[in-house]
Design a protein around this motif. Structure first.
Motif, PDB file in Angstrom:
ATOM      1  N   VAL A 270     -18.920  12.755  20.942  1.00 42.21           N
ATOM      2  CA  VAL A 270     -19.304  11.476  20.258  1.00 42.21           C
ATOM      3  C   VAL A 270     -20.882  11.176  21.176  1.00 42.21           C
ATOM      4  O   VAL A 270     -20.766  11.052  22.278  1.00 42.21           O
ATOM      5  CB  VAL A 270     -18.637  10.402  20.648  1.00 42.21           C
TER       6      VAL A 270
ATOM      7  N   TRP B 197     -20.408   4.321  13.623  1.00 39.53           N
ATOM      8  CA  TRP B 197     -20.670   5.646  13.081  1.00 39.53           C
ATOM      9  C   TRP B 197     -21.527   6.282  14.028  1.00 39.53           C
ATOM     10  O   TRP B 197     -22.600   5.749  14.577  1.00 39.53           O
ATOM     11  CB  TRP B 197     -21.271   5.826  11.663  1.00 39.53           C
ATOM     12  N   ARG B 198     -21.394   7.574  14.394  1.00 39.03           N
ATOM     13  CA  ARG B 198     -22.315   8.331  15.389  1.00 39.03           C
ATOM     14  C   ARG B 198     -22.371   9.734  14.560  1.00 39.03           C
ATOM     15  O   ARG B 198     -21.478  10.469  14.523  1.00 39.03           O
ATOM     16  CB  ARG B 198     -21.596   8.399  16.659  1.00 39.03           C
TER      17      ARG B 198
ATOM     18  N   TRP C 208     -18.923  11.042  13.777  1.00 38.59           N
ATOM     19  CA  TRP C 208     -17.751  10.365  14.265  1.00 38.59           C
ATOM     20  C   TRP C 208     -17.696   8.907  13.952  1.00 38.59           C
ATOM     21  O   TRP C 208     -18.805   8.214  13.697  1.00 38.59           O
ATOM     22  CB  TRP C 208     -17.869  10.402  15.841  1.00 38.59           C
TER      23      TRP C 208
ATOM     24  N   ARG D 236     -15.196   5.107  13.970  1.00 39.24           N
ATOM     25  CA  ARG D 236     -14.072   4.336  14.425  1.00 39.24           C
ATOM     26  C   ARG D 236     -14.248   2.806  13.897  1.00 39.24           C
ATOM     27  O   ARG D 236     -15.161   2.536  13.532  1.00 39.24           O
ATOM     28  CB  ARG D 236     -14.078   4.117  15.959  1.00 39.24           C
TER      29      ARG D 236
ATOM     30  N   TRP E  55     -11.184   7.717  17.889  1.00 33.77           N
ATOM     31  CA  TRP E  55     -12.293   8.468  16.943  1.00 33.77           C
ATOM     32  C   TRP E  55     -11.894   9.476  16.028  1.00 33.77           C
ATOM     33  O   TRP E  55     -10.807  10.240  16.352  1.00 33.77           O
ATOM     34  CB  TRP E  55     -13.242   8.897  17.870  1.00 33.77           C
TER      35      TRP E  55
ATOM     36  N   CYS F  48     -13.664  12.504  13.663  1.00 30.37           N
ATOM     37  CA  CYS F  48     -14.800  13.237  13.307  1.00 30.37           C
ATOM     38  C   CYS F  48     -14.752  13.918  11.791  1.00 30.37           C
ATOM     39  O   CYS F  48     -13.628  14.451  11.541  1.00 30.37           O
ATOM     40  CB  CYS F  48     -15.025  14.313  14.356  1.00 30.37           C
TER      41      CYS F  48
ATOM     42  N   ASP G  29     -10.116  15.101  15.964  1.00 26.42           N
ATOM     43  CA  ASP G  29     -10.124  14.089  16.767  1.00 26.42           C
ATOM     44  C   ASP G  29     -10.775  14.775  18.025  1.00 26.42           C
ATOM     45  O   ASP G  29     -11.519  16.003  18.133  1.00 26.42           O
ATOM     46  CB  ASP G  29      -8.809  13.636  17.132  1.00 26.42           C
ATOM     47  N   ARG G  30     -10.688  14.287  19.127  1.00 24.30           N
ATOM     48  CA  ARG G  30     -11.337  14.398  20.431  1.00 24.30           C
ATOM     49  C   ARG G  30     -10.881  15.920  20.857  1.00 24.30           C
ATOM     50  O   ARG G  30     -11.753  16.581  21.583  1.00 24.30           O
ATOM     51  CB  ARG G  30     -11.069  13.530  21.315  1.00 24.30           C
TER      52      ARG G  30
END
Length: 257
Positions: A120, A144-145, A160, A162, A217, A219, A240-241
């Motif tokens: 992220v 958002w990223r 990404w 959340r 998070w 994605c 996810d991560r």
């Protein structure tokens, strides 16, 4: 304030955080899908340990930012697989219908692990938050990223996301609810047409998962294709991560505004 305020017996009042981009009177399908997941989790099961593997949502009409009711049912019960059903109504009219397949947990040889997506990215220097979507409720309620692409350019994107607010007031949002909340945004982040000139809304959403998501998070690696006859398709890989968890697809209705 959460996206929904519970009123009892499957009834909820939608708040401004559910507003979608096409019309402020109508909800974004992300919160609606997450609410379906929330209610489906409440369906009593004789056999525990059956996580959701597929959720298919059909949209018959826009869902108003108003009081809604979610009704659920067990379509097929079993020790290894179950099929659940759910619908969203408002004002006595059925607006959305969904089915969910749940598959029992058991040991199996996993495929070679898929590398996780890029981490992220941090917010831009001097910004308290990252990109906030167009000025509508759901956009303001999510963070958002972008890793690839941009909200200001057409084409595929990796981003990404959340939630900034809870899904249901007084309840913790689960990882599956978070994923459902964002899976419907593949079309939004990877649009290829001018938002102000064209309507490209999805009439369905199908989420398929090979493992349960984790963390806050989500994605989306999304790409949209528009055909020559008023239809389109968005394909999204979900992460996810820890890496990939599944896919989402959306069939689009396309037309001039």
């Amino acid at each position: 304030m959460a996206m929904y305020v519970p009123l009892g017996e499957g009834r909820y009042r939608a708040t401004e955080h559910t507003e979608g981009p096409w019309d402020p009177r109508h909800q974004h399908m992300g919160p609606v899908t997450a609410l379906l997941v929330h209610e489906l989790a409440r369906v009593a099961s004789r056999f525990p340990g059956l996580p959701t593997a597929r959720l298919a949502v059909d949209v018959f009409a826009p869902v108003p930012v108003a009081e809604v009711e979610v009704r659920t049912e067990m379509i097929r019960d079993g020790r290894r697989v179950q099929c659940l059903g759910a619908s969203v109504t408002s004002g006595g009219r059925e607006l959305v219908r969904a089915t969910a397949w749940r598959i029992r947990e058991a040991g199996s040889p996993a495929s070679e692990a898929v590398p996780p997506p890029a981490p992220v990215p941090p917010p831009a220097p001097g910004d308290a938050d990252s990109w906030i979507a167009r000025d509508f409720g759901y956009g303001r309620a999510t963070d958002w990223r972008f890793v690839k692409g941009s909200p200001d350019e057409a084409g595929p994107a990796v981003a990404w996301g959340r939630a900034r607010v809870p899904l249901v007031e007084g309840e913790e949002t689960t990882p599956l609810e978070r994923l459902a909340m964002f899976a419907d945004s593949g079309n939004g982040i990877s649009g290829v047409l001018d938002f102000d000139a064209y309507l490209f809304a999805n009439v369905d959403l199908t989420i398929s998962l090979f493992r349960a998501p984790e963390g806050e998070w989500v994605c989306l690696d999304a790409a949209t294709t528009i055909g020559p006859r008023g239809r389109g398709l968005t394909r999204t890989t979900l992460f996810d991560r820890s890496g990939e968890v599944g896919t989402a697809t959306q069939t689009l209705f396309v037309g001039p505004r």
